[in-house]
Design a protein around this motif. Structure first.
Motif, PDB file in Angstrom:
ATOM      1  N   ALA A 149       5.587  -1.520   4.445  1.00  0.00           N
ATOM      2  CA  ALA A 149       6.246  -0.303   3.961  1.00  0.00           C
ATOM      3  C   ALA A 149       5.221   0.762   3.580  1.00  0.00           C
ATOM      4  N   GLY A 150       4.428   1.158   4.559  1.00  0.00           N
ATOM      5  CA  GLY A 150       3.418   2.192   4.368  1.00  0.00           C
ATOM      6  C   GLY A 150       2.768   2.493   5.711  1.00  0.00           C
ATOM      7  N   ILE A 151       2.114   3.620   5.808  1.00  0.00           N
ATOM      8  CA  ILE A 151       1.393   3.974   7.024  1.00  0.00           C
ATOM      9  C   ILE A 151      -0.010   3.363   6.943  1.00  0.00           C
ATOM     10  N   ALA A 152      -0.246   2.355   7.769  1.00  0.00           N
ATOM     11  CA  ALA A 152      -1.555   1.696   7.799  1.00  0.00           C
ATOM     12  C   ALA A 152      -2.457   2.409   8.806  1.00  0.00           C
ATOM     13  N   PRO A 153      -3.760   2.364   8.580  1.00  0.00           N
ATOM     14  CA  PRO A 153      -4.455   1.695   7.479  1.00  0.00           C
ATOM     15  C   PRO A 153      -4.649   2.569   6.240  1.00  0.00           C
ATOM     16  N   LYS A 154      -4.104   3.782   6.232  1.00  0.00           N
ATOM     17  CA  LYS A 154      -4.348   4.697   5.119  1.00  0.00           C
ATOM     18  C   LYS A 154      -3.697   4.229   3.832  1.00  0.00           C
ATOM     19  N   TYR A 155      -2.534   3.588   3.952  1.00  0.00           N
ATOM     20  CA  TYR A 155      -1.809   3.123   2.767  1.00  0.00           C
ATOM     21  C   TYR A 155      -1.501   1.634   2.901  1.00  0.00           C
ATOM     22  N   ARG A 156      -2.560   0.838   2.919  1.00  0.00           N
ATOM     23  CA  ARG A 156      -2.403  -0.615   2.944  1.00  0.00           C
ATOM     24  C   ARG A 156      -2.054  -1.109   1.537  1.00  0.00           C
ATOM     25  N   GLY A 157      -1.529  -2.324   1.467  1.00  0.00           N
ATOM     26  CA  GLY A 157      -1.248  -2.905   0.162  1.00  0.00           C
ATOM     27  C   GLY A 157       0.139  -2.567  -0.347  1.00  0.00           C
ATOM     28  N   MET A 158       0.222  -2.205  -1.615  1.00  0.00           N
ATOM     29  CA  MET A 158       1.507  -2.043  -2.293  1.00  0.00           C
ATOM     30  C   MET A 158       1.975  -0.583  -2.318  1.00  0.00           C
ATOM     31  N   ARG A 240      -7.581   2.309   3.306  1.00  0.00           N
ATOM     32  CA  ARG A 240      -7.685   2.082   1.869  1.00  0.00           C
ATOM     33  C   ARG A 240      -6.564   1.149   1.420  1.00  0.00           C
ATOM     34  N   GLN A 241      -6.890   0.239   0.531  1.00  0.00           N
ATOM     35  CA  GLN A 241      -5.881  -0.652  -0.037  1.00  0.00           C
ATOM     36  C   GLN A 241      -5.434  -0.125  -1.389  1.00  0.00           C
ATOM     37  N   TRP A 242      -4.108  -0.128  -1.596  1.00  0.00           N
ATOM     38  CA  TRP A 242      -3.516   0.372  -2.835  1.00  0.00           C
ATOM     39  C   TRP A 242      -2.790  -0.755  -3.562  1.00  0.00           C
ATOM     40  N   TYR A 243      -2.582  -0.550  -4.853  1.00  0.00           N
ATOM     41  CA  TYR A 243      -1.899  -1.530  -5.688  1.00  0.00           C
ATOM     42  C   TYR A 243      -0.724  -0.852  -6.393  1.00  0.00           C
ATOM     43  N   HIS A 244       0.005  -1.600  -7.201  1.00  0.00           N
ATOM     44  CA  HIS A 244       1.049  -0.962  -7.997  1.00  0.00           C
ATOM     45  C   HIS A 244       0.410   0.083  -8.917  1.00  0.00           C
ATOM     46  N   PRO A 245       1.038   1.243  -9.105  1.00  0.00           N
ATOM     47  CA  PRO A 245       0.508   2.195 -10.094  1.00  0.00           C
ATOM     48  C   PRO A 245       0.672   1.630 -11.501  1.00  0.00           C
ATOM     49  N   THR A 246      -0.231   1.986 -12.383  1.00  0.00           N
ATOM     50  CA  THR A 246      -0.045   1.607 -13.786  1.00  0.00           C
ATOM     51  C   THR A 246       1.082   2.448 -14.370  1.00  0.00           C
ATOM     52  N   ILE A 247       1.668   1.974 -15.442  1.00  0.00           N
ATOM     53  CA  ILE A 247       2.810   2.662 -16.033  1.00  0.00           C
ATOM     54  C   ILE A 247       2.422   4.054 -16.518  1.00  0.00           C
ATOM     55  N   TRP A 248       1.200   4.214 -17.034  1.00  0.00           N
ATOM     56  CA  TRP A 248       0.777   5.534 -17.527  1.00  0.00           C
ATOM     57  C   TRP A 248       0.494   6.499 -16.364  1.00  0.00           C
ATOM     58  N   PHE A 249      -0.068   5.971 -15.276  1.00  0.00           N
ATOM     59  CA  PHE A 249      -0.285   6.831 -14.108  1.00  0.00           C
ATOM     60  C   PHE A 249       1.063   7.246 -13.514  1.00  0.00           C
ATOM     61  N   TYR A 250       1.997   6.303 -13.449  1.00  0.00           N
ATOM     62  CA  TYR A 250       3.317   6.596 -12.884  1.00  0.00           C
ATOM     63  C   TYR A 250       3.998   7.736 -13.638  1.00  0.00           C
ATOM     64  N   PHE A 251       3.966   7.704 -14.966  1.00  0.00           N
ATOM     65  CA  PHE A 251       4.605   8.760 -15.747  1.00  0.00           C
ATOM     66  C   PHE A 251       3.848  10.090 -15.600  1.00  0.00           C
TER      67      PHE A 251
END
Length: 260
Positions: A149-158, A240-251
């Motif tokens: 559920a992302g455009i690889a390889p730019k948005y790999r991961g979560m 680039r590999q991405w992860y879940h955003p932190t709650i503070w970054f998300y807000f």
């Protein structure tokens, strides 16, 4: 390809499940042929938290856990929005009666390989399951694809769709079907689809929105694998590999960029 033109070899989808995955399974069943689903047990939150803490540190891991909890609550709070999307996009988000489902503890466990050996599929599609180990991959008897559920390889991961929007890269709100190797969404790209979020969409509904405009590429990739016609493409994008955003970054992103 019509469902009546049954595929020469069976199709297997390995997944932890979820409404967006069942929508894809139904599309493949309608247009290619019957699908056997190997449903793995979700990884425990404790194990996930410990793994992320080892890789990224406890502060990031706890912040990501906060966003995961918020996302789960959001799915309940915005259930009406999801229901409208399901109706508008004609998505089937539950297993159909008679759907073959084989429960296993893990996609990397012997039970999964035993099921695949028994089914003798022409293709295995991974969709929201654990990363397969090198040993498991080496024992697969057919092409193994992954729906990401992302455009690889730019948005790999979560959360590839969320990160594209949060980065101001709305043109890359999309999905990828790719070959599976030992990396995280690093295999050769087969198909990609791009779309747009709609009013009311949030991190809790992006996966369902993406599945709605990505059913075709899943059908096409599975059909190509069964026909022995898989061909990779070069997206010409950084990796680039991405992860879940932190709650503070998300807000922060929500308040400053209106991306929720």
């Amino acid at each position: 390809m019509a469902a009546s033109e049954s595929s020469p070899r069976p199709i297997v989808v390995v997944t932890e499940g979820g409404p967006h995955i069942w929508a894809i399974v139904s599309a493949i069943a309608d247009r290619v042929g019957p699908v056997s689903v190997i449903l793995e047990a979700p990884e425990s939150k404790k194990r996930l938290l410990l793994g992320r803490a080892r890789r990224q540190g406890w502060i990031s891991a706890i912040g990501q856990l906060g966003t995961m909890v918020l996302t789960r609550l959001g799915k309940r709070f915005f259930a009406g929005h999801a229901a409208r999307m399901i109706t508008e996009e004609k998505l089937e988000t539950e297993p159909r009666p008679g759907q073959t489902i084989i429960h296993v503890p893990s996609a990397n466990g012997p039970e999964c390989l035993e099921a695949i050996e028994k089914i003798k599929p022409g293709v295995v599609l991974l969709a929201g399951c654990r990363l397969l180990s090198k040993d498991t991959l080496a024992k697969m008897p057919c092409p193994v694809l992954n729906y990401h559920a992302g455009i690889a390889p730019k948005y790999r991961g979560m959360n590839g769709g969320y990160w594209a929007l949060a980065s101001g890269d709305r043109g890359n709100f999309g999905t990828t079907v790719h070959l599976v190797d030992a990396g995280v969404d690093t295999g050769g790209v087969l198909k990609q689809a791009r779309g747009r979020p709609k009013r009311g969409d949030t991190i809790a509904s992006y996966a369902l929105r993406q599945a709605a405009f990505s059913r075709d590429i899943c059908v096409e990739a599975v059909s190509d694998a069964l026909a022995g016609k898989l061909a990779t493409i070069d997206p010409d994008l950084p990796s680039r590999q991405w992860y879940h955003p932190t709650i503070w970054f998300y807000f922060w992103i929500g308040l400053t960029k209106r991306v929720w």
